[in-house]
Scaffold this active site. Sequence first.
Site, PDB file in Angstrom:
ATOM      1  N   ASP A  28     -56.541 -21.107 -68.863  1.00 36.33           N
ATOM      2  CA  ASP A  28     -57.051 -20.263 -67.499  1.00 36.33           C
ATOM      3  C   ASP A  28     -57.233 -18.992 -68.075  1.00 36.33           C
ATOM      4  O   ASP A  28     -56.358 -18.418 -68.752  1.00 36.33           O
ATOM      5  CB  ASP A  28     -55.471 -20.412 -66.847  1.00 36.33           C
ATOM      6  CG  ASP A  28     -55.852 -19.930 -65.504  1.00 36.33           C
ATOM      7  OD1 ASP A  28     -56.343 -18.769 -65.369  1.00 36.33           O
ATOM      8  OD2 ASP A  28     -55.162 -20.226 -64.564  1.00 36.33           O
ATOM      9  N   VAL A  29     -58.122 -18.467 -67.760  1.00 40.06           N
ATOM     10  CA  VAL A  29     -58.418 -17.121 -68.274  1.00 40.06           C
ATOM     11  C   VAL A  29     -57.523 -15.899 -67.963  1.00 40.06           C
ATOM     12  O   VAL A  29     -57.405 -14.796 -68.426  1.00 40.06           O
ATOM     13  CB  VAL A  29     -60.032 -16.635 -67.689  1.00 40.06           C
ATOM     14  CG1 VAL A  29     -61.009 -17.374 -68.396  1.00 40.06           C
ATOM     15  CG2 VAL A  29     -60.161 -16.638 -66.294  1.00 40.06           C
TER      16      VAL A  29
ATOM     17  N   TYR B  75     -64.542 -11.876 -52.824  1.00 40.63           N
ATOM     18  CA  TYR B  75     -65.676 -12.163 -53.959  1.00 40.63           C
ATOM     19  C   TYR B  75     -66.185 -10.940 -54.464  1.00 40.63           C
ATOM     20  O   TYR B  75     -66.631 -10.730 -55.710  1.00 40.63           O
ATOM     21  CB  TYR B  75     -66.280 -13.242 -53.428  1.00 40.63           C
ATOM     22  CG  TYR B  75     -67.611 -13.867 -54.646  1.00 40.63           C
ATOM     23  CD1 TYR B  75     -66.734 -14.645 -55.614  1.00 40.63           C
ATOM     24  CD2 TYR B  75     -68.714 -13.358 -54.327  1.00 40.63           C
ATOM     25  CE1 TYR B  75     -67.801 -14.904 -56.624  1.00 40.63           C
ATOM     26  CE2 TYR B  75     -69.580 -14.011 -55.343  1.00 40.63           C
ATOM     27  CZ  TYR B  75     -69.215 -14.698 -56.470  1.00 40.63           C
ATOM     28  OH  TYR B  75     -69.990 -15.250 -57.392  1.00 40.63           O
TER      29      TYR B  75
ATOM     30  N   PHE C 156     -77.852 -19.273 -57.862  1.00 35.90           N
ATOM     31  CA  PHE C 156     -78.534 -20.225 -58.938  1.00 35.90           C
ATOM     32  C   PHE C 156     -77.933 -21.625 -58.465  1.00 35.90           C
ATOM     33  O   PHE C 156     -76.917 -21.820 -57.756  1.00 35.90           O
ATOM     34  CB  PHE C 156     -77.512 -19.973 -60.217  1.00 35.90           C
ATOM     35  CG  PHE C 156     -78.457 -18.988 -60.892  1.00 35.90           C
ATOM     36  CD1 PHE C 156     -79.043 -19.016 -62.154  1.00 35.90           C
ATOM     37  CD2 PHE C 156     -78.612 -17.685 -60.730  1.00 35.90           C
ATOM     38  CE1 PHE C 156     -79.832 -18.186 -62.776  1.00 35.90           C
ATOM     39  CE2 PHE C 156     -79.483 -16.697 -61.126  1.00 35.90           C
ATOM     40  CZ  PHE C 156     -80.020 -17.068 -62.227  1.00 35.90           C
TER      41      PHE C 156
END
Length: 256
Positions: free
Chosen positions: A57-58, A159, A192
């Site tokens: 987990d970053v 976000y 994307f």
Amino acid sequence: MKLEGTSVLVTGGGSGLGAATAGWLAERGARVAVLDRSAEAAQRVADEVGGIACVADVTDETAVTAALDAATEAHGVPRAVVMCAGIGGASRVVGRDGPMPLDAFTKTVQVNLIGSFNVLRLAAHRMSEADPMEDGERGVVIATASVAAYDGQIGQAAYAASKGGIVSMTLPIAREFARFGIRVMTLCPGIFETPLLGELPAESQEALGRGIPYPTRLGRPEEYAQLVESVLVNRYLNGEVIRIDGALRLSPKWPN
């Protein structure tokens, strides 16, 4: 930076932009460590690109440190770190059910912004102690933000804030790391073809593609990966944020 034989760590490498980047760089001779919170996804991509899988987990300092240890043992100190790990999600600040839960905002910022900073600081410390390469360069860190940092839509407060933070920290960190010969760049993809977008209905995805000036379609993950390569090999790119979005500017709301 020459990619042949270079140790590279890609976070969020188990899918989407990260997986495409891992494959693209491996095809050009880089030795890739694929970091993802999903062990299965990380191993699948690592097998495909001939690299190693790292599960983390970053936001977890211990886990990221272990991943960097594994990458260093296998390939040497990572000289390029591409950070693609992140989460999406949308919620109005004040909706029908009342105010947005604070933990929803906190989680998005924790993963996208603080997670990116965590990986950056730990990786850059190792780069700073490595021997310099050509032109005194020791490494490159590439973060992934979003066009939402500039054109955030309704429901994207968390976000957009998380990605805006990544944009804002790019220049000051690049200036700080100049003495080490470490470059810091941020890429801001538009819309994307990724698993995050796959959460939307097909009709919405098609409408989004039609709203992009040119090319009038969704971005392809390999196009993001190609830009990563360009940043890595061009040593004069530093402290900058690059949009890759087909000239898209997001409207206030998603199309219906």
